[in-house]
Design a protein around this motif. Structure first.
Motif, PDB file in Angstrom:
ATOM      1  N   ALA A   1       0.681  -1.090  -0.017  1.00 26.31           N
ATOM      2  CA  ALA A   1       0.067  -0.039   0.039  1.00 26.31           C
ATOM      3  C   ALA A   1       0.782   1.123  -0.006  1.00 26.31           C
ATOM      4  O   ALA A   1       0.287   2.317   0.216  1.00 26.31           O
ATOM      5  CB  ALA A   1      -1.069   0.033   1.241  1.00 26.31           C
ATOM      6  N   GLY A   2       2.225   1.012  -0.072  1.00 23.66           N
ATOM      7  CA  GLY A   2       2.956   2.282  -0.256  1.00 23.66           C
ATOM      8  C   GLY A   2       3.403   2.969   1.155  1.00 23.66           C
ATOM      9  O   GLY A   2       3.888   4.029   1.311  1.00 23.66           O
ATOM     10  N   VAL A   3       3.342   1.997   2.409  1.00 23.35           N
ATOM     11  CA  VAL A   3       3.805   2.434   3.633  1.00 23.35           C
ATOM     12  C   VAL A   3       4.851   1.735   3.888  1.00 23.35           C
ATOM     13  O   VAL A   3       5.056   0.504   4.035  1.00 23.35           O
ATOM     14  CB  VAL A   3       2.647   2.073   4.758  1.00 23.35           C
ATOM     15  CG1 VAL A   3       2.979   2.319   6.254  1.00 23.35           C
ATOM     16  CG2 VAL A   3       1.197   2.662   4.440  1.00 23.35           C
ATOM     17  N   ASP A   4       6.150   2.598   4.437  1.00 18.76           N
ATOM     18  CA  ASP A   4       7.255   2.096   4.280  1.00 18.76           C
ATOM     19  C   ASP A   4       7.440   1.519   5.704  1.00 18.76           C
ATOM     20  O   ASP A   4       8.132   2.089   6.663  1.00 18.76           O
ATOM     21  CB  ASP A   4       8.400   3.212   4.395  1.00 18.76           C
ATOM     22  CG  ASP A   4       9.741   2.590   3.980  1.00 18.76           C
ATOM     23  OD1 ASP A   4       9.718   1.371   3.938  1.00 18.76           O
ATOM     24  OD2 ASP A   4      10.706   3.440   4.357  1.00 18.76           O
ATOM     25  N   PHE A   5       6.769   0.438   6.028  1.00 24.60           N
ATOM     26  CA  PHE A   5       6.906  -0.299   7.431  1.00 24.60           C
ATOM     27  C   PHE A   5       8.158  -0.925   7.667  1.00 24.60           C
ATOM     28  O   PHE A   5       8.758  -1.862   6.956  1.00 24.60           O
ATOM     29  CB  PHE A   5       5.714  -1.106   7.467  1.00 24.60           C
ATOM     30  CG  PHE A   5       5.620  -2.008   8.650  1.00 24.60           C
ATOM     31  CD1 PHE A   5       5.188  -1.464  10.081  1.00 24.60           C
ATOM     32  CD2 PHE A   5       5.932  -3.213   8.730  1.00 24.60           C
ATOM     33  CE1 PHE A   5       5.101  -2.032  11.246  1.00 24.60           C
ATOM     34  CE2 PHE A   5       5.930  -4.272   9.951  1.00 24.60           C
ATOM     35  CZ  PHE A   5       5.710  -3.301  11.191  1.00 24.60           C
ATOM     36  N   ASP A   6       8.834  -0.982   8.887  1.00 26.82           N
ATOM     37  CA  ASP A   6       9.492  -1.724   9.359  1.00 26.82           C
ATOM     38  C   ASP A   6       9.689  -2.020  10.686  1.00 26.82           C
ATOM     39  O   ASP A   6       8.734  -1.377  11.520  1.00 26.82           O
ATOM     40  CB  ASP A   6      10.971  -1.469   8.940  1.00 26.82           C
ATOM     41  CG  ASP A   6      11.622  -0.058   9.293  1.00 26.82           C
ATOM     42  OD1 ASP A   6      11.339   0.284  10.600  1.00 26.82           O
ATOM     43  OD2 ASP A   6      12.140   0.556   8.541  1.00 26.82           O
ATOM     44  N   MET A   7      10.570  -2.909  11.630  1.00 30.78           N
ATOM     45  CA  MET A   7      10.516  -2.939  12.742  1.00 30.78           C
ATOM     46  C   MET A   7      11.638  -2.230  13.492  1.00 30.78           C
ATOM     47  O   MET A   7      11.742  -2.524  14.939  1.00 30.78           O
ATOM     48  CB  MET A   7      10.558  -4.458  13.092  1.00 30.78           C
ATOM     49  CG  MET A   7       9.178  -5.408  12.631  1.00 30.78           C
ATOM     50  SD  MET A   7       7.762  -4.988  13.757  1.00 30.78           S
ATOM     51  CE  MET A   7       8.405  -5.491  15.249  1.00 30.78           C
ATOM     52  N   LYS A   8      12.280  -1.289  12.798  1.00 28.39           N
ATOM     53  CA  LYS A   8      13.244  -0.516  13.589  1.00 28.39           C
ATOM     54  C   LYS A   8      12.617   0.341  14.807  1.00 28.39           C
ATOM     55  O   LYS A   8      11.584   0.997  14.630  1.00 28.39           O
ATOM     56  CB  LYS A   8      13.899   0.372  12.632  1.00 28.39           C
ATOM     57  CG  LYS A   8      14.790  -0.113  11.520  1.00 28.39           C
ATOM     58  CD  LYS A   8      15.319   0.926  10.816  1.00 28.39           C
ATOM     59  CE  LYS A   8      16.100   0.290   9.459  1.00 28.39           C
ATOM     60  NZ  LYS A   8      16.647   1.199   8.585  1.00 28.39           N
TER      61      LYS A   8
END
Length: 256
Positions: free
Chosen positions: A110-117
């Motif tokens: 969906a274009g959301v730059d998700f990560d677990m940082k």
């Protein structure tokens, strides 16, 4: 026992079209957010997956194509979902192996730059399996003395998971009531991507865990076989795996 929190934590559960992290889609998501001051917030959405829901999957969670036909797509919900979880640690039942990886794929798609940082994850199933080895329904009965009504409803499963973790902390004094410690306890192996295709070796360096380069350092393959990077980027691998591999390549270029 209440949770000792230094930041919010979001318990969440997904109902999906199937179990393929790269291809399947969310049909229901429930998030229960707990704040350090004890405040709580809960949201549940039905989601139009834009692909058919197989009959065998509907038989598990009861969600049909007709039920979600007029619901928003995940693309339409992504900003709301990300806004709710972006400042939080994450917790769920089998979440490290399924819910977090699939949610990451949907957000990236969906274009959301998700990560677990800056986040940790606590997999309540792993605590349970290490201590007792049962299912979610049995866990709720064992730890809380309750029956799980509406099993495979995302909201019911989410609330059960929250209750179980609190009861686990009451039952096992050796478990530290700290999200970082619980995350370390529930981590099965140290991986760089959610799908476990890139892990860390004893020297804390990334290695491939699949295919002809299984066990080989990623840096080495990127240097000696640059076409392997292109092959992964163009093949049917999870988006988050591709993102991690790109970050490793950029890091290597920036150190030259």
């Amino acid at each position: 026992m209440e949770l000792k929190l230094s930041k919010p934590i979001c318990f969440f559960d997904l109902e999906t079209t199937g179990i393929d992290i790269g291809k399947d889609r969310i049909v229901e998501i429930s998030i229960f957010k707990v704040f350090p001051n004890g405040n709580k917030e809960s949201k549940t959405w039905l989601v139009n997956p834009t692909i058919p829901i197989p009959a065998q999957t509907t038989a598990v969670h009861g969600i049909t194509d007709e039920k979600v036909a007029n619901e928003p797509t995940f693309n339409e919900l992504a900003a709301q979902v990300h806004n709710m979880i972006k400042d939080s640690d994450l917790a769920g039942f089998n979440s490290d192996r399924f819910d977090i990886p699939l949610l990451a794929e949907e957000l990236l798609r969906a274009g959301v730059d998700f990560d677990m940082k800056g986040k940790v994850s606590v997999d309540v199933q792993t605590v349970f399996h290490k201590m007792e080895e049962r299912t979610l329904s049995a866990a709720l009965k064992f730890y809380c003395g309750k029956s799980l009504e509406n099993a495979h409803s995302a909201e019911a499963d989410t609330m059960a998971t929250y209750e179980i973790l609190k009861a686990q902390l009451d039952r096992y004094p050796e478990l530290e009531n700290d999200m970082k410690s619980l995350s370390e306890f529930t981590t099965r192996k140290k991986i760089a991507d959610f799908a476990g295709m890139i892990a860390f070796d004893k020297d804390n360096e990334e290695i491939f865990t699949f295919g002809k380069h299984k066990g080989v350092k990623v840096d080495k393959i990127l240097e000696t076989e640059p076409g392997y990077f292109s092959w992964i980027q163009n093949a049917d691998f999870p988006l988050y795996t591709k993102k991690v591999l790109t970050a490793i390549k950029l890091r290597k270029l920036n150190t030259k």
